[in-house]
Design a protein around this motif. Structure first.
Motif, PDB file in Angstrom:
ATOM      1  N   PRO A 295      40.955  31.449  30.680  1.00 15.97           N
ATOM      2  CA  PRO A 295      41.797  32.653  31.389  1.00 15.97           C
ATOM      3  C   PRO A 295      40.959  33.422  32.057  1.00 15.97           C
ATOM      4  O   PRO A 295      39.754  33.390  32.331  1.00 15.97           O
ATOM      5  N   PHE A 296      41.594  34.484  32.763  1.00  9.77           N
ATOM      6  CA  PHE A 296      41.033  35.549  33.677  1.00  9.77           C
ATOM      7  C   PHE A 296      41.220  36.701  32.687  1.00  9.77           C
ATOM      8  O   PHE A 296      42.255  37.497  32.829  1.00  9.77           O
ATOM      9  N   GLY A 297      40.274  36.905  31.853  1.00 13.37           N
ATOM     10  CA  GLY A 297      40.432  37.827  30.915  1.00 13.37           C
ATOM     11  C   GLY A 297      39.446  39.130  31.230  1.00 13.37           C
ATOM     12  O   GLY A 297      38.933  39.145  32.327  1.00 13.37           O
ATOM     13  N   PRO A 298      39.203  40.029  30.353  1.00 15.87           N
ATOM     14  CA  PRO A 298      38.420  40.941  30.569  1.00 15.87           C
ATOM     15  C   PRO A 298      37.058  40.864  30.939  1.00 15.87           C
ATOM     16  O   PRO A 298      36.538  41.479  31.650  1.00 15.87           O
ATOM     17  N   ARG A 299      36.374  39.705  30.349  1.00 15.86           N
ATOM     18  CA  ARG A 299      34.907  39.438  30.681  1.00 15.86           C
ATOM     19  C   ARG A 299      35.029  38.977  32.290  1.00 15.86           C
ATOM     20  O   ARG A 299      33.994  39.444  33.029  1.00 15.86           O
ATOM     21  N   GLN A 300      36.161  38.300  32.844  1.00 19.31           N
ATOM     22  CA  GLN A 300      36.044  38.061  34.136  1.00 19.31           C
ATOM     23  C   GLN A 300      36.600  39.172  34.914  1.00 19.31           C
ATOM     24  O   GLN A 300      35.899  39.413  36.170  1.00 19.31           O
ATOM     25  N   GLU A 301      37.319  40.153  34.366  1.00 21.97           N
ATOM     26  CA  GLU A 301      37.651  41.094  35.430  1.00 21.97           C
ATOM     27  C   GLU A 301      36.370  42.075  35.635  1.00 21.97           C
ATOM     28  O   GLU A 301      36.247  42.420  36.632  1.00 21.97           O
ATOM     29  N   ALA A 302      35.736  42.243  34.495  1.00 21.58           N
ATOM     30  CA  ALA A 302      34.722  43.177  34.426  1.00 21.58           C
ATOM     31  C   ALA A 302      33.548  42.675  35.270  1.00 21.58           C
ATOM     32  O   ALA A 302      33.149  43.330  36.331  1.00 21.58           O
ATOM     33  N   ALA A 303      33.351  41.390  35.369  1.00 23.65           N
ATOM     34  CA  ALA A 303      32.387  40.602  35.999  1.00 23.65           C
ATOM     35  C   ALA A 303      32.771  40.731  37.675  1.00 23.65           C
ATOM     36  O   ALA A 303      31.755  41.192  38.580  1.00 23.65           O
ATOM     37  N   VAL A 304      34.092  40.635  38.167  1.00 17.60           N
ATOM     38  CA  VAL A 304      34.385  40.842  39.313  1.00 17.60           C
ATOM     39  C   VAL A 304      34.313  42.287  39.771  1.00 17.60           C
ATOM     40  O   VAL A 304      33.588  42.656  41.156  1.00 17.60           O
ATOM     41  N   ARG A 305      34.410  43.226  38.796  1.00 18.88           N
ATOM     42  CA  ARG A 305      34.286  44.628  39.511  1.00 18.88           C
ATOM     43  C   ARG A 305      32.924  44.864  39.636  1.00 18.88           C
ATOM     44  O   ARG A 305      32.500  45.677  40.585  1.00 18.88           O
ATOM     45  N   VAL A 306      31.900  44.579  38.797  1.00 19.07           N
ATOM     46  CA  VAL A 306      30.478  44.734  38.928  1.00 19.07           C
ATOM     47  C   VAL A 306      30.032  44.068  40.306  1.00 19.07           C
ATOM     48  O   VAL A 306      29.319  44.497  40.981  1.00 19.07           O
ATOM     49  N   LEU A 307      30.435  42.895  40.523  1.00 14.67           N
ATOM     50  CA  LEU A 307      30.252  42.224  41.626  1.00 14.67           C
ATOM     51  C   LEU A 307      30.608  42.826  43.154  1.00 14.67           C
ATOM     52  O   LEU A 307      29.516  42.956  43.868  1.00 14.67           O
ATOM     53  N   ILE A 308      31.533  43.347  42.801  1.00 12.68           N
ATOM     54  CA  ILE A 308      32.337  44.033  43.973  1.00 12.68           C
ATOM     55  C   ILE A 308      31.511  45.250  43.985  1.00 12.68           C
ATOM     56  O   ILE A 308      31.032  45.671  45.302  1.00 12.68           O
ATOM     57  N   THR A 309      31.279  45.849  43.319  1.00 16.90           N
ATOM     58  CA  THR A 309      30.459  47.492  43.269  1.00 16.90           C
ATOM     59  C   THR A 309      28.903  46.945  43.652  1.00 16.90           C
ATOM     60  O   THR A 309      28.384  47.793  44.812  1.00 16.90           O
ATOM     61  N   GLU A 310      28.337  46.112  42.984  1.00 13.35           N
ATOM     62  CA  GLU A 310      26.773  46.062  43.320  1.00 13.35           C
ATOM     63  C   GLU A 310      26.828  45.052  44.621  1.00 13.35           C
ATOM     64  O   GLU A 310      25.668  45.495  45.300  1.00 13.35           O
ATOM     65  N   GLY A 311      27.623  44.448  44.961  1.00 11.39           N
ATOM     66  CA  GLY A 311      27.540  43.753  46.132  1.00 11.39           C
ATOM     67  C   GLY A 311      27.833  44.571  47.274  1.00 11.39           C
ATOM     68  O   GLY A 311      28.112  44.183  48.595  1.00 11.39           O
ATOM     69  N   LYS A 312      28.367  45.920  47.140  1.00  9.13           N
ATOM     70  CA  LYS A 312      28.817  46.887  48.249  1.00  9.13           C
ATOM     71  C   LYS A 312      29.908  46.130  48.965  1.00  9.13           C
ATOM     72  O   LYS A 312      30.137  46.304  50.120  1.00  9.13           O
ATOM     73  N   LEU A 313      30.931  45.425  48.063  1.00  6.90           N
ATOM     74  CA  LEU A 313      32.116  44.780  48.778  1.00  6.90           C
ATOM     75  C   LEU A 313      33.147  45.805  48.490  1.00  6.90           C
ATOM     76  O   LEU A 313      33.044  46.636  48.007  1.00  6.90           O
ATOM     77  N   ASN A 314      34.509  45.314  49.176  1.00  6.62           N
ATOM     78  CA  ASN A 314      35.577  46.170  48.482  1.00  6.62           C
ATOM     79  C   ASN A 314      36.731  45.242  48.519  1.00  6.62           C
ATOM     80  O   ASN A 314      36.747  43.954  48.866  1.00  6.62           O
ATOM     81  N   PHE A 315      38.045  45.689  48.046  1.00  8.89           N
ATOM     82  CA  PHE A 315      39.305  44.640  47.761  1.00  8.89           C
ATOM     83  C   PHE A 315      39.485  44.239  49.219  1.00  8.89           C
ATOM     84  O   PHE A 315      39.937  42.961  49.298  1.00  8.89           O
ATOM     85  N   LYS A 316      39.631  45.014  50.311  1.00  8.18           N
ATOM     86  CA  LYS A 316      39.827  44.405  51.446  1.00  8.18           C
ATOM     87  C   LYS A 316      39.061  43.399  51.870  1.00  8.18           C
ATOM     88  O   LYS A 316      39.847  42.235  52.521  1.00  8.18           O
ATOM     89  N   GLN A 317      37.910  43.375  51.866  1.00  5.92           N
ATOM     90  CA  GLN A 317      37.112  42.041  52.328  1.00  5.92           C
ATOM     91  C   GLN A 317      37.201  40.892  51.360  1.00  5.92           C
ATOM     92  O   GLN A 317      37.317  39.867  52.126  1.00  5.92           O
ATOM     93  N   CYS A 318      37.555  41.240  50.299  1.00  9.58           N
ATOM     94  CA  CYS A 318      37.635  39.855  49.416  1.00  9.58           C
ATOM     95  C   CYS A 318      39.064  39.381  49.634  1.00  9.58           C
ATOM     96  O   CYS A 318      39.310  38.004  49.948  1.00  9.58           O
ATOM     97  N   VAL A 319      40.302  40.394  50.131  1.00  6.19           N
ATOM     98  CA  VAL A 319      41.370  39.695  50.579  1.00  6.19           C
ATOM     99  C   VAL A 319      41.330  39.053  51.892  1.00  6.19           C
ATOM    100  O   VAL A 319      41.680  37.877  52.076  1.00  6.19           O
ATOM    101  N   ASP A 320      40.398  39.669  52.767  1.00  4.11           N
ATOM    102  CA  ASP A 320      40.264  39.178  54.171  1.00  4.11           C
ATOM    103  C   ASP A 320      39.702  37.673  54.045  1.00  4.11           C
ATOM    104  O   ASP A 320      40.040  36.891  54.897  1.00  4.11           O
TER     105      ASP A 320
END
Length: 190
Positions: free
Chosen positions: A134-159
């Motif tokens: 499942p895509f649960g809280p652990r995966q959601e938290a990991a995605v948020r940390v990866l985006i923040t730590e990697g200096k990414l944003n949601f638009k980059q991911c979508v693009d």
């Protein structure tokens, strides 16, 4: 001067019983299937080294294993998630509880951390939102940390997702990213 222990020890270096006793004595701490002296800091480099003890150079850490190496998850997954480029023809070490898949991957999708190949933070985000079940809280938290730590944003991911043609699970991934981007609803005060 006392000789210094290597930063990562495994059963290749010392018998497992000795490593476990040293951990019980407070001299070492467990890190995945390895052990580290207590004066080592748990960093992405130390995690990569612990994983690298049993990985062939052609194997790439991906999904939650990559998230763990990047520091976006506190603990490694119960089964390591690994991949190889199509045609690599290799298997993980038998002592490693892992699942291995063949994937289409470019050099831009791979970073090297202490000699270990790991999917980039962006590729890790895309793989997590595409394949986690499942895509649960652990995966959601990991995605948020990866985006923040990697200096990414949601638009980059979508693009990045929309730029790739014939990508399996693209719609699911876009929906998950949209859900993560919207702020969580506040609980009513009534």
């Amino acid at each position: 001067m006392t000789p210094r222990l290597p930063p990562v020890l495994s059963s290749i270096d010392l018998p497992l019983a000795e490593l476990q006793c040293a951990a019980l004595d407070g001299e070492l701490f467990a890190l995945d299937q390895c052990f580290c002296p207590i004066d080592e800091f748990d960093t992405i480099h130390l995690r990569a080294r612990a994983l690298g003890v049993v990985l062939d150079a052609r194997i790439i850490a991906e999904q939650m294993t990559a998230a763990w190496v990047w520091g976006a998850a506190l603990n490694p997954p119960p089964r390591h998630q690994l991949c190889v480029a199509i045609g690599a023809r290799t298997r993980p070490h038998p002592s490693l509880n892992a699942v291995l898949r063949e994937v289409v991957i470019t050099d831009d999708d791979i970073d090297t951390v202490s000699g270990v190949s790991v999917t980039s933070r962006l590729r890790t985000v895309l793989d997590l939102v595409r394949f986690s079940e499942p895509f649960g809280p652990r995966q959601e938290a990991a995605v948020r940390v990866l985006i923040t730590e990697g200096k990414l944003n949601f638009k980059q991911c979508v693009d990045s997702l929309t730029a790739r043609r014939n990508l399996p699970q693209k719609r699911i991934a876009l929906a998950r990213l949209a859900a993560l981007e919207s702020p969580a609803p506040l609980a009513s005060a009534s």
